[in-house]
Design an enzyme around this catalytic site. Structure first.
Site, PDB file in Angstrom:
ATOM      1  N   GLY A  77       0.778  -1.226   0.000  1.00  0.00           N
ATOM      2  CA  GLY A  77       0.000   0.000   0.000  1.00  0.00           C
ATOM      3  C   GLY A  77       0.812   1.280   0.000  1.00  0.00           C
ATOM      4  O   GLY A  77       2.002   1.275  -0.327  1.00  0.00           O
ATOM      5  N   ASP A 141       9.343 -12.817  13.774  1.00  0.00           N
ATOM      6  CA  ASP A 141      10.779 -13.000  13.493  1.00  0.00           C
ATOM      7  C   ASP A 141      11.668 -12.660  14.700  1.00  0.00           C
ATOM      8  O   ASP A 141      12.824 -13.066  14.739  1.00  0.00           O
ATOM      9  CB  ASP A 141      11.205 -12.121  12.307  1.00  0.00           C
ATOM     10  CG  ASP A 141      10.380 -12.399  11.062  1.00  0.00           C
ATOM     11  OD1 ASP A 141       9.819 -13.498  10.966  1.00  0.00           O
ATOM     12  OD2 ASP A 141      10.302 -11.509  10.197  1.00  0.00           O
ATOM     13  N   MET A 183      10.038 -19.711   8.897  1.00  0.00           N
ATOM     14  CA  MET A 183      10.162 -18.285   8.566  1.00  0.00           C
ATOM     15  C   MET A 183      11.244 -17.606   9.427  1.00  0.00           C
ATOM     16  O   MET A 183      11.978 -18.273  10.153  1.00  0.00           O
ATOM     17  CB  MET A 183       8.819 -17.593   8.762  1.00  0.00           C
ATOM     18  CG  MET A 183       7.822 -17.870   7.658  1.00  0.00           C
ATOM     19  SD  MET A 183       6.300 -16.923   7.937  1.00  0.00           S
ATOM     20  CE  MET A 183       5.513 -17.128   6.344  1.00  0.00           C
ATOM     21  N   GLY A 184      11.279 -16.278   9.339  1.00  0.00           N
ATOM     22  CA  GLY A 184      12.234 -15.518  10.164  1.00  0.00           C
ATOM     23  C   GLY A 184      13.009 -14.469   9.403  1.00  0.00           C
ATOM     24  O   GLY A 184      13.858 -13.794   9.976  1.00  0.00           O
ATOM     25  N   GLU A 236      14.321 -19.736   6.522  1.00  0.00           N
ATOM     26  CA  GLU A 236      14.150 -19.335   5.116  1.00  0.00           C
ATOM     27  C   GLU A 236      15.295 -18.445   4.623  1.00  0.00           C
ATOM     28  O   GLU A 236      15.585 -18.392   3.432  1.00  0.00           O
ATOM     29  CB  GLU A 236      12.809 -18.623   4.926  1.00  0.00           C
ATOM     30  CG  GLU A 236      12.683 -17.337   5.745  1.00  0.00           C
ATOM     31  CD  GLU A 236      11.342 -16.634   5.594  1.00  0.00           C
ATOM     32  OE1 GLU A 236      10.489 -17.097   4.817  1.00  0.00           O
ATOM     33  OE2 GLU A 236      11.153 -15.608   6.271  1.00  0.00           O
ATOM     34  N   GLN A 285       2.799 -20.565  10.822  1.00  0.00           N
ATOM     35  CA  GLN A 285       3.538 -19.961  11.945  1.00  0.00           C
ATOM     36  C   GLN A 285       2.931 -18.629  12.378  1.00  0.00           C
ATOM     37  O   GLN A 285       3.248 -18.103  13.433  1.00  0.00           O
ATOM     38  CB  GLN A 285       4.996 -19.721  11.532  1.00  0.00           C
ATOM     39  CG  GLN A 285       5.760 -21.004  11.357  1.00  0.00           C
ATOM     40  CD  GLN A 285       6.974 -20.841  10.449  1.00  0.00           C
ATOM     41  OE1 GLN A 285       8.085 -20.680  10.925  1.00  0.00           O
ATOM     42  NE2 GLN A 285       6.761 -20.871   9.153  1.00  0.00           N
TER      43      GLN A 285
HETATM   44  O1  F6P Z   1       8.024 -10.851   8.930  1.00  0.00           O
HETATM   45  C1  F6P Z   1       7.135 -11.881   9.176  1.00  0.00           C
HETATM   46  C2  F6P Z   1       7.130 -12.863   8.039  1.00  0.00           C
HETATM   47  O2  F6P Z   1       6.225 -13.905   8.357  1.00  0.00           O
HETATM   48  C3  F6P Z   1       8.500 -13.415   7.657  1.00  0.00           C
HETATM   49  O3  F6P Z   1       8.951 -14.404   8.552  1.00  0.00           O
HETATM   50  C4  F6P Z   1       8.230 -13.888   6.259  1.00  0.00           C
HETATM   51  O4  F6P Z   1       9.407 -13.911   5.480  1.00  0.00           O
HETATM   52  C5  F6P Z   1       7.268 -12.859   5.738  1.00  0.00           C
HETATM   53  O5  F6P Z   1       6.660 -12.255   6.850  1.00  0.00           O
HETATM   54  C6  F6P Z   1       6.217 -13.404   4.811  1.00  0.00           C
HETATM   55  O6  F6P Z   1       5.487 -12.340   4.322  1.00  0.00           O
HETATM   56  P1  F6P Z   1       4.143 -12.506   3.476  1.00  0.00           P
HETATM   57  O7  F6P Z   1       3.036 -12.747   4.468  1.00  0.00           O
HETATM   58  O8  F6P Z   1       4.008 -11.204   2.779  1.00  0.00           O
HETATM   59  O9  F6P Z   1       4.325 -13.684   2.572  1.00  0.00           O
END
Ligand code: F6P
Length: 359
Positions: A77, A141, A183-184, A236, A285
């Site tokens: 946005g 994260d 994730m992270g 990741e 997660q």
């Molecule tokens: O920052 C939180 C997070 O879940 C990260 O761990 C991950 O890389 C990212 O957001 C994923 O983002 P989206 O929901 O835009 O796919």
């Protein structure tokens, strides 16, 4: 008599505990005789004519156990102030001026912004433009330098642990190597904590680049000791010593990470001959009910944010330090990622229980 008004919004990726913060904000504000406007879908709700709903006791009753956010969020946005690790973008002046006018017209004296690094970068710009902001740090994260912990992290780790408990049983039955990608972003906190709690044998994190031959050697050594299955957790953002972080093509907003799990699984199979499977845990997660810790931390953060508005400590972000909820300048939270130290006690503990980092 008109009541003083404050605003609140949730921005960036959602996480468990956001509703606990909102409930904390509303109950603490009501106690002071204030009204709370919840702006919808992140900062976008600030755009004319203002998209919001009044949040009171009734609207927030029973929301504590609910995942997500009852006022919506987005990491896309008009207000995106950060596009990648360290890359800043400016929010357009007109967009900020429009938001300021909406807040003035609605008589909102202070705005609580619940978000991560990118949202705090936006908050900083709004504050500089004369909008009274208070930040509340959120992200699964756990990578903000200015706070010892963000809420959402503990819930994400609990989900990783649960996934690993399940992967163990199928791994043992089939004598397979199971790789779990978590994730992270650029930090390995979720992988490290989740992997330790879930009894992983190998944990790969961005802060410790790995070597495929070392991973294979650790798995072979395990097999020689009679353990034919193994669990590998891959953050990741992890990468091989001579490799790159695996990214998806950039869409609007930040770069998306992911895909390293499959590569690791393929390399393990090729080097060890072991049947290997990869699971990508993804947005599981971020979903579901928050843990005890995140409900408590979220509530404490919400209450503290209201207190900071009452004290007119604008430009501050709630921060958790030494078991106390305090505050720091929002500027201290922006673009300062907190990463896992390879020398830390957590990493040493993991090594002591025979977890390999593939290094
Ligand atoms: O920052 C939180 C997070 O879940 C990260 O761990 C991950 O890389 C990212 O957001 C994923 O983002 P989206 O929901 O835009 O796919």
């Amino acid at each position: 008599m008109t009541k003083p008004r404050i605003g609140v919004l949730t921005s960036g990726g959602d996480c468990p505990g956001l509703n606990a913060v909102l409930r904390g904000v509303v109950l603490a504000a009501e106690k002071l005789g204030w009204e709370v406007l919840g702006f919808l879908d992140g900062f976008e709700g600030l755009l004319p004519p203002g998209n919001y709903k009044l949040l009171g006791r009734r609207e927030t009753a029973g929301i504590m156990p609910r995942g997500g956010t009852i006022i919506g969020t987005t990491n896309r946005g008009h207000f995106v102030a950060k596009v990648g690790a360290g890359d800043r973008a400016e929010v357009a002046e007109k967009v900020i001026a429009d938001a300021r006018r909406v807040l003035q017209e609605l008589r909102v004296d202070g705005l609580i912004i619940i978000g991560g690094d990118g949202s705090m970068a936006t908050a900083l710009q709004l504050q500089a433009a004369g909008i009274n902001c208070i930040g509340v740090p959120k992200t699964i994260d756990n990578d903000l330098e200015a706070t010892a912990m963000t809420f959402g992290f503990d819930s994400a780790v609990a989900t990783v642990m649960d996934a690993l408990d399940r992967l163990h049983t199928t791994a043992t039955s089939h004598k397979r190597v199971m790789v779990l990608e978590v994730m992270g972003r650029h930090a390995g906190w979720i992988a490290l904590h989740g992997g330790l709690a879930g009894g992983a044998h190998i944990i790969l994190i961005p802060e410790i680049p790995f070597d495929y031959d070392k991973i294979a050697a650790a798995l072979n050594a395990r097999a020689e000791r009679g353990s034919l299955s193994a669990i590998v957790v891959v953050a990741e953002g992890a990468r091989a010593k001579d490799g790159q972080v695996v990214m998806r093509p950039m869409e609007e907003g930040e770069y998306r990470l992911g895909g390293i799990g499959e590569i690791v699984a393929r390399e393990i199979a090729a080097r060890t001959g072991k049947e290997t499977r990869c699971t990508v845990l993804g947005h599981l997660q971020r979903g579901g009910a928050p843990t005890t810790l995140d409900r408590i931390l979220g509530t404490r953060f919400g209450v503290q944010a209201v207190k900071l508005i009452a004290e007119k400590q604008f430009g501050s972000m709630v921060s958790y330090q030494n078991y106390q909820v305090q505050h720091v300048p929002i500027a201290d939270a922006v673009n300062r990622l907190r990463l896992v130290s390879p020398q830390s006690q957590m990493v040493q503990t993991a090594r002591a229980v025979e977890i390999s980092f593939g290094d």
